[in-house]
Design a protein around this motif. Structure first.
Motif, PDB file in Angstrom:
ATOM      1  N   ILE A   1       7.119   1.292  -2.986  1.00 61.14           N
ATOM      2  CA  ILE A   1       6.125   2.237  -2.923  1.00 61.14           C
ATOM      3  C   ILE A   1       5.244   2.075  -4.498  1.00 61.14           C
ATOM      4  O   ILE A   1       6.000   2.134  -5.405  1.00 61.14           O
ATOM      5  CB  ILE A   1       6.800   3.552  -2.967  1.00 61.14           C
ATOM      6  N   SER A   2       4.056   2.161  -4.399  1.00 59.90           N
ATOM      7  CA  SER A   2       3.427   2.062  -5.838  1.00 59.90           C
ATOM      8  C   SER A   2       2.230   3.187  -5.536  1.00 59.90           C
ATOM      9  O   SER A   2       1.911   3.686  -4.606  1.00 59.90           O
ATOM     10  CB  SER A   2       2.768   0.475  -5.960  1.00 59.90           C
ATOM     11  N   ARG A   3       1.710   3.678  -6.709  1.00 65.50           N
ATOM     12  CA  ARG A   3       0.691   4.376  -6.744  1.00 65.50           C
ATOM     13  C   ARG A   3       0.696   5.760  -6.030  1.00 65.50           C
ATOM     14  O   ARG A   3      -0.168   6.347  -5.673  1.00 65.50           O
ATOM     15  CB  ARG A   3      -0.679   3.675  -5.940  1.00 65.50           C
ATOM     16  N   LEU A   4       2.089   6.110  -6.115  1.00 70.61           N
ATOM     17  CA  LEU A   4       2.433   7.536  -5.579  1.00 70.61           C
ATOM     18  C   LEU A   4       1.919   8.644  -6.424  1.00 70.61           C
ATOM     19  O   LEU A   4       2.224   8.737  -7.713  1.00 70.61           O
ATOM     20  CB  LEU A   4       3.840   7.690  -5.335  1.00 70.61           C
TER      21      LEU A   4
ATOM     22  N   ARG B   1      -2.100   8.656   3.135  1.00 70.27           N
ATOM     23  CA  ARG B   1      -2.375  10.097   2.964  1.00 70.27           C
ATOM     24  C   ARG B   1      -1.720  11.292   3.398  1.00 70.27           C
ATOM     25  O   ARG B   1      -1.230  11.358   4.381  1.00 70.27           O
ATOM     26  CB  ARG B   1      -4.101  10.014   3.307  1.00 70.27           C
ATOM     27  N   GLY B   2      -1.660  12.419   2.473  1.00 73.43           N
ATOM     28  CA  GLY B   2      -1.019  13.423   2.775  1.00 73.43           C
ATOM     29  C   GLY B   2      -1.695  14.765   2.285  1.00 73.43           C
ATOM     30  O   GLY B   2      -3.035  14.606   1.731  1.00 73.43           O
ATOM     31  N   PRO B   3      -1.226  16.011   2.696  1.00 69.11           N
ATOM     32  CA  PRO B   3      -1.906  17.148   2.088  1.00 69.11           C
ATOM     33  C   PRO B   3      -2.285  17.438   0.688  1.00 69.11           C
ATOM     34  O   PRO B   3      -1.395  16.857   0.043  1.00 69.11           O
ATOM     35  CB  PRO B   3      -0.752  18.232   2.600  1.00 69.11           C
ATOM     36  N   GLY B   4      -3.214  17.814   0.188  1.00 65.18           N
ATOM     37  CA  GLY B   4      -3.541  17.976  -1.176  1.00 65.18           C
ATOM     38  C   GLY B   4      -3.686  17.051  -2.016  1.00 65.18           C
ATOM     39  O   GLY B   4      -3.896  16.698  -3.202  1.00 65.18           O
ATOM     40  N   GLY B   5      -4.208  15.799  -1.193  1.00 63.01           N
ATOM     41  CA  GLY B   5      -4.731  14.687  -1.921  1.00 63.01           C
ATOM     42  C   GLY B   5      -3.333  13.733  -2.093  1.00 63.01           C
ATOM     43  O   GLY B   5      -3.686  12.705  -3.103  1.00 63.01           O
ATOM     44  N   THR B   6      -2.164  13.985  -1.799  1.00 65.14           N
ATOM     45  CA  THR B   6      -1.132  13.021  -1.895  1.00 65.14           C
ATOM     46  C   THR B   6      -1.587  11.648  -1.659  1.00 65.14           C
ATOM     47  O   THR B   6      -2.000  11.388  -0.262  1.00 65.14           O
ATOM     48  CB  THR B   6       0.239  13.607  -1.450  1.00 65.14           C
ATOM     49  N   THR B   7      -1.240  10.594  -2.262  1.00 63.48           N
ATOM     50  CA  THR B   7      -1.437   9.289  -1.864  1.00 63.48           C
ATOM     51  C   THR B   7      -0.308   8.253  -2.335  1.00 63.48           C
ATOM     52  O   THR B   7       0.475   8.822  -3.140  1.00 63.48           O
ATOM     53  CB  THR B   7      -2.785   8.829  -2.451  1.00 63.48           C
ATOM     54  N   LEU B   8       0.006   7.265  -1.376  1.00 67.90           N
ATOM     55  CA  LEU B   8       0.888   6.102  -2.113  1.00 67.90           C
ATOM     56  C   LEU B   8       0.630   5.004  -1.302  1.00 67.90           C
ATOM     57  O   LEU B   8       0.058   4.834  -0.158  1.00 67.90           O
ATOM     58  CB  LEU B   8       2.275   6.587  -1.764  1.00 67.90           C
ATOM     59  N   ASP B   9       0.992   4.010  -1.831  1.00 69.41           N
ATOM     60  CA  ASP B   9       0.935   2.654  -1.224  1.00 69.41           C
ATOM     61  C   ASP B   9       2.207   2.046  -0.930  1.00 69.41           C
ATOM     62  O   ASP B   9       3.304   2.320  -1.904  1.00 69.41           O
ATOM     63  CB  ASP B   9      -0.018   1.547  -1.994  1.00 69.41           C
ATOM     64  N   LEU B  10       2.496   1.392   0.270  1.00 63.55           N
ATOM     65  CA  LEU B  10       3.798   0.684   0.559  1.00 63.55           C
ATOM     66  C   LEU B  10       3.429  -0.684   1.087  1.00 63.55           C
ATOM     67  O   LEU B  10       2.586  -1.027   1.854  1.00 63.55           O
ATOM     68  CB  LEU B  10       4.521   1.466   1.603  1.00 63.55           C
ATOM     69  N   ALA B  11       4.356  -1.648   0.314  1.00 59.84           N
ATOM     70  CA  ALA B  11       4.395  -2.955   0.565  1.00 59.84           C
ATOM     71  C   ALA B  11       5.598  -3.577   0.290  1.00 59.84           C
ATOM     72  O   ALA B  11       5.988  -3.313  -0.924  1.00 59.84           O
ATOM     73  CB  ALA B  11       3.136  -3.497  -0.159  1.00 59.84           C
ATOM     74  N   ASP B  12       5.851  -4.336   1.264  1.00 61.75           N
ATOM     75  CA  ASP B  12       7.285  -5.375   1.085  1.00 61.75           C
ATOM     76  C   ASP B  12       8.373  -4.307   0.425  1.00 61.75           C
ATOM     77  O   ASP B  12       9.359  -4.692  -0.377  1.00 61.75           O
ATOM     78  CB  ASP B  12       7.086  -6.352  -0.003  1.00 61.75           C
ATOM     79  N   GLY B  13       8.772  -3.093   1.023  1.00 61.43           N
ATOM     80  CA  GLY B  13       9.647  -2.287   0.769  1.00 61.43           C
ATOM     81  C   GLY B  13       9.541  -1.619  -0.709  1.00 61.43           C
ATOM     82  O   GLY B  13      10.558  -1.092  -1.199  1.00 61.43           O
TER      83      GLY B  13
ATOM     84  N   ALA C   1      -0.678  15.581  -4.855  1.00 58.85           N
ATOM     85  CA  ALA C   1      -1.414  16.630  -5.137  1.00 58.85           C
ATOM     86  C   ALA C   1      -2.286  16.088  -6.584  1.00 58.85           C
ATOM     87  O   ALA C   1      -2.454  17.369  -7.655  1.00 58.85           O
ATOM     88  CB  ALA C   1      -0.907  17.915  -5.268  1.00 58.85           C
ATOM     89  N   GLY C   2      -2.729  14.985  -6.985  1.00 52.27           N
ATOM     90  CA  GLY C   2      -3.346  14.827  -8.145  1.00 52.27           C
ATOM     91  C   GLY C   2      -2.721  14.629  -9.379  1.00 52.27           C
ATOM     92  O   GLY C   2      -3.255  14.510 -10.527  1.00 52.27           O
ATOM     93  N   GLU C   3      -1.274  14.454  -9.287  1.00 58.94           N
ATOM     94  CA  GLU C   3      -0.423  14.194 -10.359  1.00 58.94           C
ATOM     95  C   GLU C   3      -0.912  12.636 -10.743  1.00 58.94           C
ATOM     96  O   GLU C   3      -1.529  11.651 -10.120  1.00 58.94           O
ATOM     97  CB  GLU C   3       1.081  14.111  -9.995  1.00 58.94           C
ATOM     98  N   PRO C   4      -0.217  12.263 -12.016  1.00 55.82           N
ATOM     99  CA  PRO C   4      -0.566  10.983 -12.653  1.00 55.82           C
ATOM    100  C   PRO C   4       0.406   9.667 -11.716  1.00 55.82           C
ATOM    101  O   PRO C   4       1.364  10.472 -11.169  1.00 55.82           O
ATOM    102  CB  PRO C   4      -0.151  10.896 -13.963  1.00 55.82           C
ATOM    103  N   PRO C   5      -0.008   8.871 -11.148  1.00 57.44           N
ATOM    104  CA  PRO C   5       0.572   8.065 -10.387  1.00 57.44           C
ATOM    105  C   PRO C   5       1.875   7.515 -10.989  1.00 57.44           C
ATOM    106  O   PRO C   5       2.287   7.532 -12.238  1.00 57.44           O
ATOM    107  CB  PRO C   5      -0.441   6.541 -10.263  1.00 57.44           C
ATOM    108  N   GLN C   6       3.002   7.465  -9.890  1.00 57.07           N
ATOM    109  CA  GLN C   6       4.057   7.221 -10.300  1.00 57.07           C
ATOM    110  C   GLN C   6       4.445   5.747 -10.373  1.00 57.07           C
ATOM    111  O   GLN C   6       3.713   4.971  -9.638  1.00 57.07           O
ATOM    112  CB  GLN C   6       5.038   7.695  -9.043  1.00 57.07           C
ATOM    113  N   PRO C   7       5.183   5.052 -11.321  1.00 53.86           N
ATOM    114  CA  PRO C   7       5.489   3.696 -11.675  1.00 53.86           C
ATOM    115  C   PRO C   7       5.965   3.344 -10.172  1.00 53.86           C
ATOM    116  O   PRO C   7       6.832   4.032  -9.500  1.00 53.86           O
ATOM    117  CB  PRO C   7       6.468   3.622 -12.658  1.00 53.86           C
ATOM    118  N   ALA C   8       5.733   2.019  -9.834  1.00 52.40           N
ATOM    119  CA  ALA C   8       6.207   1.417  -8.726  1.00 52.40           C
ATOM    120  C   ALA C   8       7.796   1.630  -8.482  1.00 52.40           C
ATOM    121  O   ALA C   8       8.500   1.445  -9.734  1.00 52.40           O
ATOM    122  CB  ALA C   8       5.867  -0.204  -8.654  1.00 52.40           C
TER     123      ALA C   8
END
Length: 679
Positions: free
Chosen positions: A431-434, A417-429, A437-444
């Motif tokens: 990154i998903s769900r990046l 979790r980061g400022p402005g609602g920034t989020t991401l998931d990290l697993a097995d090298g 600040a509320g942008e549509p999630p980035q493809p993995a």
């Protein structure tokens, strides 16, 4: 008694009405605003610019060079289009339609399957440096009549153009004409291409159609006969996208409005569209600048202009299987002709309800406006914007964003979790769900991979070296391309060139991208050379012999000119041009066409569900005459015309004409409106 005397006597008596009229629905409440008015086709020739087809096949001297045979034309298009490595479909999508609904539907009769009509659409993005053809070029080819029917976009005019290529045959001299838009709009009621709904049973996606085409044993221009629904499905999707272009143009011009506020609104839409295009169609969260320049003004003005919303014309036609119930192809010509009959419920001439509504107060209204403008910036040059930003990388500021990560229970993933609602998931090298600040999630994507974010910035690096057992700090290193784009757009909007491009005019997609590239320090592309073709309409080969000066047509005959000339006084035989020719022979031409005219006129007095054919004039065009279909059905003008052709048939046969009896053998088996050798 002569026909002329009979007609004159008829006008002094009560009008002859064929069969009792059925109840016609009352006139409904006024229609909300259409994006494109079906009854306002516009000028036949382009008001400005030329069509994409003209640009593609210009000979550089003001004329055309259209490749023949048809498979050569297909090959000419192929190198202009990018290929999707993940798809097995060709960039040009062709289908075969032997028994269709176009004006050329009977041109090949009775050899429908030997000479099927080809319909092709381009739905692929352009190859580098090529013009934008995606969803903007559609061609129908009827070999038997040696005609190409072309729909292609005119960016300068912000509309689709309708054209015909005549004499397209071996040994011919292809001639290109702009078509009568009155005729085109009768079916293309949104001023754009139309196509069937699934399952596209008129095409060679229908196994029964494909089998009959195979049985002919012809090579159809390199187009496979056995094909699934993938190609017609792709055409259907492209046609739906194409029918939204007109909405984008209205929002760009009228929704943003005139003057400096309108230019600022358009600049905001274009900047957001560029970011969306660079991000692969993902839209960033609107910022305060976009809200002030574009979002609030567009919602406010559009809400005042169209308080009930804008109706988007329907592009899809009901699915029709012309071989439904046909177990064996008939041997007799009348039965073969009957199979080309298109019942009223399948006719593209029938008025269609709106496909959707755009409303300024809808939550998705602004996202739809930006996505619509984005369709005009994929012009083969937008990748140069990406390259220009990369070349400026050294001078662009960087931003670093820190996130805190915690391991997820019962998994090897971490959630950060980061400022402005920034989020991401990290697993097995990976990154998903990046989401910044509320942008549509980035493809993995892989941990070491650089990616373009929805807001326009470039994610150069993700530093996860400080994580311990999935917990701890993580850093995102961003190249702030969004600032560079914003600065370039501000400079463009403030320049004389930008002011002209962002004025109240159709979306100048290619020119705006070129101007933006200049603001980013790129050299302008070399303009195309040569003279564009001169737009022209076809004129009859022989001018009609007119009646003596000052001699008007008799009133009953003059009514046909008043109500039918928009489509039937032309150089075309599809639809039949029975009004074209010497005035003193008009009566004879009407007599030849009387069975078909009578059927079409009487259909107006029937409820839509009871109609075997659509009425004439087409109901979607009646507002151009200032009359509603319910009023037209009971109008003295329509009754007068019906009485004229009824009298002609009564004198010819000695019986009272009966539309149902005329239709017993099928509408297409009625004698044609144009006799052999007619104009």
């Amino acid at each position: 008694m002569t026909i002329r005397r009979a007609l004159q006597s008829m006008l002094l008596a009560a009008f002859v009405i064929v069969r009792a009229p059925l109840t016609v629905a009352a006139e409904p409440a006024p229609m909300r605003a259409w994006v494109v008015d079906p009854a306002a086709p516009g000028s036949h020739l382009p008001p400005v610019g030329v069509s994409l087809f003209d640009q593609l096949f210009a000979d550089g001297r003001g004329g055309h060079m259209v490749p023949f045979p048809f498979d050569t034309l297909l090959a000419r298009l192929d190198p202009l289009l990018a290929r999707d490595g993940a798809s097995t479909l060709p960039p040009v999508k062709p289908v075969l339609i032997p028994l269709g609904r176009s004006l050329q539907r009977t041109a090949a009769a009775p050899d429908y399957f030997r000479f099927p009509r080809v319909v092709l659409a381009v739905d692929a993005p352009p190859a580098p440096g090529a013009p934008l053809l995606k969803d903007r070029l559609y061609i129908g080819y009827a070999e038997k009549s040696a005609v190409l029917e072309v729909i292609s976009y005119n960016e300068a005019a912000g509309r689709f153009e309708f054209q015909l290529v005549k004499d397209y045959r071996a040994g011919g001299q292809p001639r290109v004409f702009y078509a009568n838009r009155n005729i085109c709009f009768a079916c293309h009621q949104n001023g754009a291409p139309i196509f069937s709904r699934a399952l596209w049973d008129e095409t060679n996606a229908n196994p029964a159609i494909a089998a009959r085409l195979d049985a002919v044993g012809r090579r159809f221009y390199g187009i496979p006969t056995g094909r699934g629904v993938d190609l017609p499905y792709a055409i259907d999707k492209g046609v739906r996208r194409a029918n939204l272009f007109a909405l984008s143009q209205r929002l760009w011009r009228e929704g943003c409005g005139p003057g400096d506020p309108g230019a600022a609104c358009r600049a905001g839409l274009f900047a957001a569209a560029i970011r969306m295009r660079l991000a692969g169609g993902r839209a960033g969260r609107p910022d305060a600048a976009f809200d002030e320049a574009a979002a609030r003004p567009l919602r406010s003005r559009a809400g005042r202009l169209w308080p009930d919303g804008l109706a988007i014309g329907r592009s899809d036609l009901p699915n029709r299987n012309p071989l439904q119930g046909v177990t064996r192809w008939p041997d007799a010509l009348p039965a073969q002709l009957a199979l080309s009959h298109v019942p009223a419920r399948f006719e593209p001439l029938a008025p269609r309800p709106p496909d959707a509504w755009w409303r300024a107060n809808a939550p998705e209204a602004l996202a739809e406006a930006v996505a619509g403008v984005a369709e005009f910036v994929a012009d083969g040059q937008w990748l140069r914007v990406e390259a220009a930003l990369a070349r400026r990388a050294a001078s662009l500021p960087r931003g670093v964003m820190a996130l805190d990560c915690v391991p997820q229970p019962a998994s090897r993933a971490s959630r950060c979790r980061g400022p402005g609602g920034t989020t991401l998931d990290l697993a097995d090298g990976r990154i998903s769900r990046l989401s910044l600040a509320g942008e549509p999630p980035q493809p993995a994507f892989a941990l070491g991979e650089a990616v373009r974010l929805a807001g326009g910035d470039w994610l150069e690096h993700v530093d996860a070296s400080a994580l311990k057992a999935g917990a701890g700090p993580l850093q995102l290193r961003l190249r702030t391309d969004s600032r560079a784009l914003a600065s370039a757009m501000e400079a463009l909007a403030a320049s004389p060139e930008g002011a002209a491009l962002l004025a109240d005019r159709p979306i100048p997609g290619a020119a705006l991208v070129t101007a933006l590239l200049k603001m980013l320090g790129e050299a302008p592309a070399k303009p195309p050379q040569g003279v564009p073709p001169t737009p022209r309409l076809e004129t009859p080969d022989t001018p009609p012999r007119d009646a003596p000066m000052g001699t008007p047509l008799p009133r009953p005959l003059a009514a046909f000119h008043a109500w039918c000339a928009a489509c039937h006084l032309s150089a075309e035989q599809f639809p039949p041009n029975f009004l074209q020719g010497p005035r003193d022979e008009l009566e004879a031409r009407l007599r030849q066409c009387a069975p078909r005219i009578l059927v079409r006129l009487t259909m107006a007095r029937r409820l839509p569900a009871a109609r075997e054919k659509t009425p004439m004039p087409p109901e979607s065009m009646l507002p151009a005459f200032g009359i509603h279909p319910a009023a037209w059905a009971t109008s003295p003008e329509r009754a007068e015309m019906e009485a004229v052709v009824a009298t002609m048939l009564r004198l010819e046969t000695g019986r009272e004409p009966d539309p149902d009896a005329l239709l017993a053998g099928g509408y297409e088996y009625l004698r044609p409106c144009l006799a052999t050798g007619a104009h």
